[in-house]
Motif scaffolding. Sequence first.
Motif, PDB file in Angstrom:
ATOM      1  N   VAL A 152      15.238  -4.328  -5.084  1.00 39.66           N
ATOM      2  CA  VAL A 152      14.183  -4.514  -6.077  1.00 39.66           C
ATOM      3  C   VAL A 152      12.819  -4.119  -5.526  1.00 39.66           C
ATOM      4  CG1 VAL A 152      12.912  -6.270  -7.379  1.00 39.66           C
ATOM      5  CG2 VAL A 152      15.412  -6.276  -7.383  1.00 39.66           C
ATOM      6  N   THR A 153      12.486  -4.604  -4.336  1.00 40.48           N
ATOM      7  CA  THR A 153      11.173  -4.274  -3.771  1.00 40.48           C
ATOM      8  C   THR A 153      11.079  -2.787  -3.447  1.00 40.48           C
ATOM      9  OG1 THR A 153      11.912  -4.901  -1.542  1.00 40.48           O
ATOM     10  CG2 THR A 153      10.800  -6.594  -2.863  1.00 40.48           C
ATOM     11  N   GLY A 154      12.204  -2.159  -3.107  1.00 40.86           N
ATOM     12  CA  GLY A 154      12.189  -0.717  -2.872  1.00 40.86           C
ATOM     13  C   GLY A 154      11.805   0.061  -4.119  1.00 40.86           C
ATOM     14  N   LEU A 155      12.311  -0.377  -5.280  1.00 41.02           N
ATOM     15  CA  LEU A 155      11.939   0.270  -6.543  1.00 41.02           C
ATOM     16  C   LEU A 155      10.447   0.140  -6.811  1.00 41.02           C
ATOM     17  CD1 LEU A 155      14.933  -0.936  -8.766  1.00 41.02           C
ATOM     18  CD2 LEU A 155      14.524   1.403  -7.959  1.00 41.02           C
ATOM     19  N   ASP A 159       7.201   2.920  -6.920  1.00 43.70           N
ATOM     20  CA  ASP A 159       6.362   3.063  -8.112  1.00 43.70           C
ATOM     21  C   ASP A 159       5.695   1.723  -8.408  1.00 43.70           C
ATOM     22  OD1 ASP A 159       5.139   3.686 -10.474  1.00 43.70           O
ATOM     23  OD2 ASP A 159       6.991   3.933 -11.640  1.00 43.70           O
ATOM     24  N   PRO A 160       4.572   1.416  -7.724  1.00 40.72           N
ATOM     25  CA  PRO A 160       3.915   0.110  -7.911  1.00 40.72           C
ATOM     26  C   PRO A 160       3.483  -0.162  -9.343  1.00 40.72           C
ATOM     27  CG  PRO A 160       3.058   1.230  -5.971  1.00 40.72           C
ATOM     28  CD  PRO A 160       3.896   2.233  -6.707  1.00 40.72           C
ATOM     29  N   LEU A 199       1.362  -6.302  -4.019  1.00 43.17           N
ATOM     30  CA  LEU A 199       1.718  -4.894  -3.800  1.00 43.17           C
ATOM     31  C   LEU A 199       0.738  -3.973  -4.522  1.00 43.17           C
ATOM     32  CD1 LEU A 199       3.767  -2.665  -2.858  1.00 43.17           C
ATOM     33  CD2 LEU A 199       4.881  -2.981  -5.076  1.00 43.17           C
ATOM     34  N   ARG A 200       0.455  -4.291  -5.766  1.00 41.62           N
ATOM     35  CA  ARG A 200      -0.449  -3.444  -6.544  1.00 41.62           C
ATOM     36  C   ARG A 200      -1.870  -3.476  -5.983  1.00 41.62           C
ATOM     37  NH1 ARG A 200       1.611  -4.762 -12.775  1.00 41.62           N
ATOM     38  NH2 ARG A 200       3.361  -3.292 -12.754  1.00 41.62           N
ATOM     39  N   ILE A 201      -2.308  -4.653  -5.528  1.00 43.03           N
ATOM     40  CA  ILE A 201      -3.644  -4.741  -4.924  1.00 43.03           C
ATOM     41  C   ILE A 201      -3.701  -3.908  -3.646  1.00 43.03           C
ATOM     42  CG2 ILE A 201      -5.324  -6.282  -3.850  1.00 43.03           C
ATOM     43  CD1 ILE A 201      -5.263  -6.543  -6.876  1.00 43.03           C
ATOM     44  N   HIS A 202      -2.639  -3.940  -2.830  1.00 45.20           N
ATOM     45  CA  HIS A 202      -2.586  -3.066  -1.650  1.00 45.20           C
ATOM     46  C   HIS A 202      -2.864  -1.623  -2.054  1.00 45.20           C
ATOM     47  CE1 HIS A 202      -0.155  -5.349   1.656  1.00 45.20           C
ATOM     48  NE2 HIS A 202      -1.073  -6.123   1.115  1.00 45.20           N
ATOM     49  N   CYS A 221      -2.019   1.635 -10.923  1.00 49.55           N
ATOM     50  CA  CYS A 221      -1.367   0.498 -10.266  1.00 49.55           C
ATOM     51  C   CYS A 221      -0.720  -0.476 -11.249  1.00 49.55           C
ATOM     52  CB  CYS A 221      -2.381  -0.233  -9.378  1.00 49.55           C
ATOM     53  SG  CYS A 221      -2.949   0.763  -7.977  1.00 49.55           S
ATOM     54  N   GLY A 222      -0.683  -0.118 -12.533  1.00 56.76           N
ATOM     55  CA  GLY A 222       0.117  -0.901 -13.470  1.00 56.76           C
ATOM     56  C   GLY A 222      -0.626  -1.832 -14.390  1.00 56.76           C
ATOM     57  N   TRP A 223      -1.964  -1.781 -14.389  1.00 57.36           N
ATOM     58  CA  TRP A 223      -2.729  -2.624 -15.307  1.00 57.36           C
ATOM     59  C   TRP A 223      -3.139  -1.811 -16.532  1.00 57.36           C
ATOM     60  CZ3 TRP A 223      -3.316  -3.811 -10.054  1.00 57.36           C
ATOM     61  CH2 TRP A 223      -3.138  -5.157  -9.718  1.00 57.36           C
TER      62      TRP A 223
END
Length: 249
Positions: A152-155, A159-160, A199-202, A221-223
């Motif tokens: 899961v974390t690899g996915l 793609d964050p 992860l996204r903040i990184h 980053c997904g927002w």
Amino acid sequence: MREAGRLSTTPGGAGRIPHGYHLDAHSHPDGQLVYAAAGVLATTTEQGTWVAPANRVTWTPPGFDHAHRFYGDTDARLLAIPADECRDLVLRPSVFAVSPLVREALLALTSDSGRSPDAERRLRAVLIDELVEAPEQSLHLPEPRDDRLLAVTGLLHADPGRGATLAELGRAAGASERTLSRLFHTELGMSFQRWRTILRIHHAVLHLTEGRSVTGTAIACGWANPSTFIEAFTAVVGQTPGRYQAELG
């Protein structure tokens, strides 16, 4: 520490490091503070990855294997803390807030000053006292060992900005949402949503360092909503994305 824009694994010194430079895993018999006076530093150990922009300093205790990656044109400062001076600092890798006094002490101790060894020791003692009192502000992303969590974390690493739910990711990884939710809490110490936010903040820190706009960073980053991104970034980093980016210059 510096050789033609490159870092060695020696535990102290200063150097201007190009974007993307990676220092392979190594360890030191002494502790080490690493500070990016400009740019961004990522430190990785078996316990995960810590990201430190210019308002944070990373701490690695003696004996921990660790690797570094630098983002942006980085003014890197590495300071060895002799093992016998480490007893008051935490025994795990961490990241601390950088006050004006901590910043000036780090810059002074990593510059050629001609101070005597006794003067260096006294200044290190001041720095350590300040760090003992400083709040830990770890942009820490723990990494799992469980194969289902790794899938899961690899996915998400790939793609964050991926907006899939935990149930959807679980189907791709062959695990139930309930099982994965439990594993996030028991193995990583946080919820799935919290882990994905860190992860996204990184990635957001790195995008901003590279000059991407706040809105462009939020979307990448997904927002969907830049104001939601600003709130999340401020809560984790301690300043707004715009303020963080303005201080890079």
